[in-house]
Design an enzyme around this catalytic site. Structure first.
Site, PDB file in Angstrom:
ATOM      1  N   SER A 253      -6.125   6.957  10.630  1.00  0.00           N
ATOM      2  CA  SER A 253      -6.183   8.353  10.189  1.00  0.00           C
ATOM      3  C   SER A 253      -6.764   9.208  11.295  1.00  0.00           C
ATOM      4  O   SER A 253      -7.655   8.738  12.019  1.00  0.00           O
ATOM      5  CB  SER A 253      -7.099   8.504   8.969  1.00  0.00           C
ATOM      6  OG  SER A 253      -6.471   8.017   7.817  1.00  0.00           O
TER       7      SER A 253
ATOM      8  N   PHE B 174      -8.575   1.547  10.695  1.00  0.00           N
ATOM      9  CA  PHE B 174      -9.044   0.742   9.561  1.00  0.00           C
ATOM     10  C   PHE B 174      -8.934  -0.755   9.864  1.00  0.00           C
ATOM     11  O   PHE B 174      -8.181  -1.177  10.729  1.00  0.00           O
ATOM     12  CB  PHE B 174      -8.225   1.077   8.298  1.00  0.00           C
ATOM     13  CG  PHE B 174      -8.504   2.456   7.751  1.00  0.00           C
ATOM     14  CD1 PHE B 174      -9.412   2.648   6.727  1.00  0.00           C
ATOM     15  CD2 PHE B 174      -7.854   3.575   8.278  1.00  0.00           C
ATOM     16  CE1 PHE B 174      -9.670   3.922   6.225  1.00  0.00           C
ATOM     17  CE2 PHE B 174      -8.100   4.857   7.786  1.00  0.00           C
ATOM     18  CZ  PHE B 174      -9.016   5.023   6.759  1.00  0.00           C
TER      19      PHE B 174
ATOM     20  N   PHE C 137       0.856  -1.185   0.000  1.00  0.00           N
ATOM     21  CA  PHE C 137       0.000   0.000   0.000  1.00  0.00           C
ATOM     22  C   PHE C 137       0.892   1.234   0.000  1.00  0.00           C
ATOM     23  O   PHE C 137       1.829   1.336   0.795  1.00  0.00           O
ATOM     24  CB  PHE C 137      -0.940   0.022   1.212  1.00  0.00           C
ATOM     25  CG  PHE C 137      -1.911   1.172   1.151  1.00  0.00           C
ATOM     26  CD1 PHE C 137      -3.050   1.098   0.356  1.00  0.00           C
ATOM     27  CD2 PHE C 137      -1.661   2.352   1.863  1.00  0.00           C
ATOM     28  CE1 PHE C 137      -3.937   2.172   0.267  1.00  0.00           C
ATOM     29  CE2 PHE C 137      -2.545   3.425   1.776  1.00  0.00           C
ATOM     30  CZ  PHE C 137      -3.687   3.326   0.991  1.00  0.00           C
TER      31      PHE C 137
ATOM     32  N   HIS D 153      -1.671  10.321   9.296  1.00  0.00           N
ATOM     33  CA  HIS D 153      -2.096   9.128   8.551  1.00  0.00           C
ATOM     34  C   HIS D 153      -1.014   8.066   8.652  1.00  0.00           C
ATOM     35  O   HIS D 153       0.168   8.369   8.457  1.00  0.00           O
ATOM     36  CB  HIS D 153      -2.386   9.485   7.097  1.00  0.00           C
ATOM     37  CG  HIS D 153      -3.487  10.491   6.986  1.00  0.00           C
ATOM     38  ND1 HIS D 153      -4.808  10.152   7.092  1.00  0.00           N
ATOM     39  CD2 HIS D 153      -3.451  11.841   6.869  1.00  0.00           C
ATOM     40  CE1 HIS D 153      -5.545  11.243   7.014  1.00  0.00           C
ATOM     41  NE2 HIS D 153      -4.744  12.293   6.884  1.00  0.00           N
TER      42      HIS D 153
ATOM     43  N   GLU E  85       2.128  -1.419   8.017  1.00  0.00           N
ATOM     44  CA  GLU E  85       2.781  -2.665   7.599  1.00  0.00           C
ATOM     45  C   GLU E  85       4.294  -2.473   7.547  1.00  0.00           C
ATOM     46  O   GLU E  85       4.780  -1.532   6.911  1.00  0.00           O
ATOM     47  CB  GLU E  85       2.273  -3.102   6.219  1.00  0.00           C
ATOM     48  CG  GLU E  85       0.839  -3.619   6.224  1.00  0.00           C
ATOM     49  CD  GLU E  85      -0.179  -2.530   5.918  1.00  0.00           C
ATOM     50  OE1 GLU E  85       0.088  -1.340   6.242  1.00  0.00           O
ATOM     51  OE2 GLU E  85      -1.234  -2.858   5.357  1.00  0.00           O
TER      52      GLU E  85
ATOM     53  N   GLU F  14      -9.072   7.404   1.938  1.00  0.00           N
ATOM     54  CA  GLU F  14      -7.627   7.579   1.748  1.00  0.00           C
ATOM     55  C   GLU F  14      -7.259   9.011   2.141  1.00  0.00           C
ATOM     56  O   GLU F  14      -7.252   9.907   1.296  1.00  0.00           O
ATOM     57  CB  GLU F  14      -7.208   7.303   0.290  1.00  0.00           C
ATOM     58  CG  GLU F  14      -7.032   5.832  -0.059  1.00  0.00           C
ATOM     59  CD  GLU F  14      -8.301   5.189  -0.589  1.00  0.00           C
ATOM     60  OE1 GLU F  14      -9.335   5.867  -0.610  1.00  0.00           O
ATOM     61  OE2 GLU F  14      -8.256   4.000  -0.975  1.00  0.00           O
ATOM     62  N   SER F  15      -7.049   9.232   3.430  1.00  0.00           N
ATOM     63  CA  SER F  15      -6.544  10.495   4.005  1.00  0.00           C
ATOM     64  C   SER F  15      -7.617  11.554   4.310  1.00  0.00           C
ATOM     65  O   SER F  15      -8.642  11.197   4.871  1.00  0.00           O
ATOM     66  CB  SER F  15      -5.370  11.041   3.190  1.00  0.00           C
ATOM     67  OG  SER F  15      -4.388  10.029   3.030  1.00  0.00           O
TER      68      SER F  15
ATOM     69  N   CYS G   6      -3.922   9.291  -0.372  1.00  0.00           N
ATOM     70  CA  CYS G   6      -2.834   8.313  -0.522  1.00  0.00           C
ATOM     71  C   CYS G   6      -3.267   7.164  -1.422  1.00  0.00           C
ATOM     72  O   CYS G   6      -4.265   7.255  -2.128  1.00  0.00           O
ATOM     73  CB  CYS G   6      -2.424   7.819   0.861  1.00  0.00           C
ATOM     74  SG  CYS G   6      -3.766   6.978   1.721  1.00  0.00           S
TER      75      CYS G   6
END
Ligand code: PUT
Length: 337
Positions: A228, A222, A7, A242, A246, A66-67, A81
């Site tokens: 976030s 998430f 990601f 954010h 991983e 995404e952000s 992102c």
């Protein structure tokens, strides 16, 4: 690893300030009058959605799939992102603002991002900064810069050219962005559903809630991992964090326009919370910022005197002077112990 393959945490970041040539009739000069359904349509072009919302008297703050998106009276900040296509939204956004408000000019624009880890996985025009620049050049008269090393860690910036009648942002404004990579896996584990059952738990366990006092937090954890948050302060100040946790491609971004005479305490706290292997810092500050502080030194000046962080060595330091803003860019990497 039981995480998905890759990601791209690295965000594309757009900040646009709007104004009006003729100040006399400011009938509807508030971007917050644009309804949420219109933002949703614009975000569809970017390939992301709204997942949470909080507001105060100064700012509408949206957490996105995404952000983040921040809308104030005269400024939009859109940060996205993954493989989102932020630049697909710029033209429609300008049209919407012209159509639904009485703003008739773009006062300043900033488009920026760090180099992607996997640029080949982006959709056009985000596969290269040259292609991104081409899209922006069709809409604006701007300049494109690369700070840092073009073949290693670097940070790209596109900003409006100061033309003769250029006015620019006329209020105190500064933005600090810290982009961290190669983070401590133990810390990153906090931002997984395995360790925390709620965003609030992750916010408290990590110490994010103690970074800036007086902040009202809208956080999101998430599934199965990722985090976030948008934070709002009185006076129109925001913070946004954010996290892609991983270990193979960990990434954390921190951004705030909260004014500080020196950001070194805040950055030191951030480094304690997240423990990155390397980070870049960029700090914009305009001249009006000086009025906020007693000693009348520019914020950028102060950074110059405190650009050292224990345990890190400074790999890059660049100062740029634009028409309205000074910019400090730096790259730090963990010093060998
Ligand atoms: N991300 C760009 C910030 C510019 C100054 N507010």
């Amino acid at each position: 690893s039981n995480y998905c393959d890759f990601f791209e945490g690295t965000e594309k970041l757009l900040e646009i300030w709007f104004g009006r040539r003729n100040e006399s009739s400011t009938v509807n000069c508030d971007l917050r009058s644009v309804p949420r359904s219109t933002w949703e349509k614009i975000l569809k072009l970017v390939k992301c959605t709204i997942i949470s919302f909080k507001k105060n008297d100064y700012l509408d703050a949206y957490v996105l799939s995404e952000s983040s998106l921040f809308v104030s009276k005269n400024r939009i900040i859109l940060k996205t992102c993954g493989s989102t296509t932020l630049l697909h939204a710029v033209k429609p956004l300008i049209y919407v603002v012209r159509d639904m408000t009485d703003f008739d000019m773009v006062v300043d624009i900033f488009y920026s991002r760090k180099n992607f880890m996997r640029p080949e996985l982006q959709d056009k025009p985000h596969t290269s900064f040259e292609d991104e620049t081409e899209v922006l050049d069709e809409l604006f008269d701007g300049s494109a810069y690369c700070l840092g090393r073009i073949n290693r860690d670097c940070w790209y910036l596109y900003t409006l050219n100061p033309l003769e009648d250029f006015i620019g942002v006329q209020v105190p404004d500064q933005t600090l962005e810290i982009i961290m990579q190669e983070l401590d896996p133990k810390v990153m584990k906090i931002f997984t559903k395995e360790v925390c059952s709620s965003a609030k738990e992750a916010t408290q366990k990590s110490g994010i809630d103690k970074l800036l006092p007086g902040v009202v937090i809208d956080d999101y954890l998430f599934e199965p991992c990722g985090y976030s948050m948008n934070g709002l302060f009185k006076g129109g100040y925001y913070v946004t964090i954010h996290i892609t946790p991983e270990p193979e491609y960990s990434y954390v971004s921190f951004e705030t326009n909260y004014p500080q005479e020196s950001y070194s305490d805040l950055i030191t706290k951030l480094l304690k919370v997240f423990v990155p292997g390397k980070f870049i810092m960029n700090l914009f500050a305009n001249k009006f910022i000086m009025n906020l502080f007693a000693n009348k030194l520019s914020v950028t000046n102060c950074m110059y005197h405190s650009m050292e962080f224990r345990g890190f060595s400074r790999k890059e330091l660049q100062f740029s002077h634009f028409k309205n803003y000074d910019l400090t860019y730096a790259l730090f990497a963990k010093a060998p112990s």
